[in-house]
Scaffold this active site. Structure first.
Site, PDB file in Angstrom:
ATOM      1  N   LYS A   1       0.874  -1.139   0.186  1.00  0.00           N
ATOM      2  CA  LYS A   1      -0.082  -0.105   0.075  1.00  0.00           C
ATOM      3  C   LYS A   1       0.900   1.352   0.019  1.00  0.00           C
ATOM      4  O   LYS A   1       0.385   2.159  -0.150  1.00  0.00           O
ATOM      5  CB  LYS A   1      -0.906  -0.097   1.218  1.00  0.00           C
ATOM      6  CG  LYS A   1      -2.128  -0.729   0.914  1.00  0.00           C
ATOM      7  CD  LYS A   1      -3.287  -0.804   1.963  1.00  0.00           C
ATOM      8  CE  LYS A   1      -4.582  -1.325   1.795  1.00  0.00           C
ATOM      9  NZ  LYS A   1      -5.091  -1.941   2.770  1.00  0.00           N
TER      10      LYS A   1
HETATM   11  N1  GLU Z   1      -8.978  -6.380   5.290  1.00  0.00           N
HETATM   12  C1  GLU Z   1      -8.075  -7.278   4.932  1.00  0.00           C
HETATM   13  C2  GLU Z   1      -7.149  -6.425   3.991  1.00  0.00           C
HETATM   14  O1  GLU Z   1      -7.218  -5.406   3.570  1.00  0.00           O
HETATM   15  C3  GLU Z   1      -8.605  -8.279   4.131  1.00  0.00           C
HETATM   16  C4  GLU Z   1      -9.586  -9.079   5.092  1.00  0.00           C
HETATM   17  C5  GLU Z   1     -10.007 -10.250   4.348  1.00  0.00           C
HETATM   18  O2  GLU Z   1     -10.425 -10.270   3.203  1.00  0.00           O
HETATM   19  O3  GLU Z   1     -10.377 -11.370   4.957  1.00  0.00           O
HETATM   20  O4  GLU Z   1      -6.039  -6.996   3.870  1.00  0.00           O
END
Ligand code: GLU
Length: 301
Positions: A257
């Site tokens: 990111k």
């Molecule tokens: N919030 C997690 C992420 O952005 C993804 C979680 C999931 O899909 O289980 O990496």
């Protein structure tokens, strides 16, 4: 058969990149091809990293890609009472313990053990396990402890666990994968700043939203070990999992990111169209496989 429910669950802690575009497009296309619902959930339980501007950017990026979702966006931070209740249930079973080891103290423990020739165990993400429950170690007075799952105690009650996978190394083939929660040591369930954590919130919210199919990147494949154990101990149903391959940069590294060149907003600012983004992640070829793949996901059991 009940209507399938899929979800895309990004964390608003940075800009969405090409890997997220693949996740969102695949999730959305599979949901629609299965005649299912497609939900959007913002995983914002880490107040030190999540910001409202990233949240707005996620909604903008998804709209720009042409993706629509059903119902309201669920913000995990608005459901902390549900996470707290799940934590209390695990606590009542004696499966949670306070851990006061700080990152610095843990680093010192690992270094000392390794200097003495004793390898220290690490979880599948490469993070060192905490010292075992009840072990003495340096603490910082006045700092609230992190609450950890006692994995061995939880496993002693659950017995062997597995999950149905339709992605991973043989995408498009439904099979049972053995879960190995012991590989994770004792993961954190709640943090200093929050009565919640990624692992706890994701299983509670998937169940609360009636999610039947979790489509997400292969970087979370092994996290399913922990998710299955928590689901079992909390009496929650297990969705079907589809972990898709990760998009890599020119050097073969996983996208991050913080690397701005593959961020959707940066590509858009450079004049890229949504179709250019689709081409960059080989979407036309992947889309051709959606009818077949959606049948595999729908029929997996
Ligand atoms: N919030 C997690 C992420 O952005 C993804 C979680 C999931 O899909 O289980 O990496």
């Amino acid at each position: 058969m009940p209507q399938p429910v899929f979800r895309f669950a990004p964390s608003p802690n940075g800009a969405l990149h090409l890997g997220h575009a693949l996740s969102a497009l695949l999730d959305h296309a599979l949901a629609r091809a299965c005649g299912g619902r497609f939900l959007l959930r913002l995983e914002d339980v880490d107040p030190t990293r999540c910001r409202p501007e990233f949240e707005r950017a996620i909604l903008d990026d998804l709209a720009w890609l042409g993706l629509d979702w059903d119902g309201e966006v669920r913000r995990q931070s608005e459901h902390l009472a549900e996470h707290r209740a799940a934590l209390a249930r695990l606590e009542a079973e004696g499966l949670v313990y306070p851990s006061r080891v700080t990152r610095g103290a843990l680093k010192a423990l690992v270094a000392a053990a390794e200097a003495a020739g004793t390898p220290w165990p690490h979880d599948p993400d490469g993070a060192p396990w905490p010292p075992p429950r009840g072990a003495p170690f340096a603490t910082v007075d006045g700092e609230p402890p992190a609450l950890r799952l006692d994995t061995a105690a939880a496993l002693a009650r659950s017995g062997p666990l597995d999950w149905i996978e339709t992605g991973g190394e043989t995408p498009g083939v439904a099979r049972r994968v053995t879960a190995d929660p012991a590989a994770w040591g004792d993961p954190i369930l709640a943090r200093k700043e929050m009565p919640s954590s990624y692992h706890l919130a994701v299983v509670v919210d998937d169940a609360a939203q009636g999610v039947t199919h979790v489509v997400r990147g292969a970087d979370l494949y092994r996290a399913t070990d922990v998710h299955r154990l928590l689901q079992d101990r909390l009496g929650l149903p297990a969705p079907i999992y589809h972990h898709h391959e990760l998009i890599r940069d020119g050097q073969g590294r996983k996208l991050s990111k913080s690397a701005s060149d593959t961020a959707l907003a940066a590509l858009r600012a450079d004049g890229a169209t949504p179709d250019d983004v689709r081409a960059l992640i080989d979407w036309p070829a992947r889309e051709a496989d959606i009818p077949r793949l959606s049948r595999v996901l729908r029929d997996a059991r």
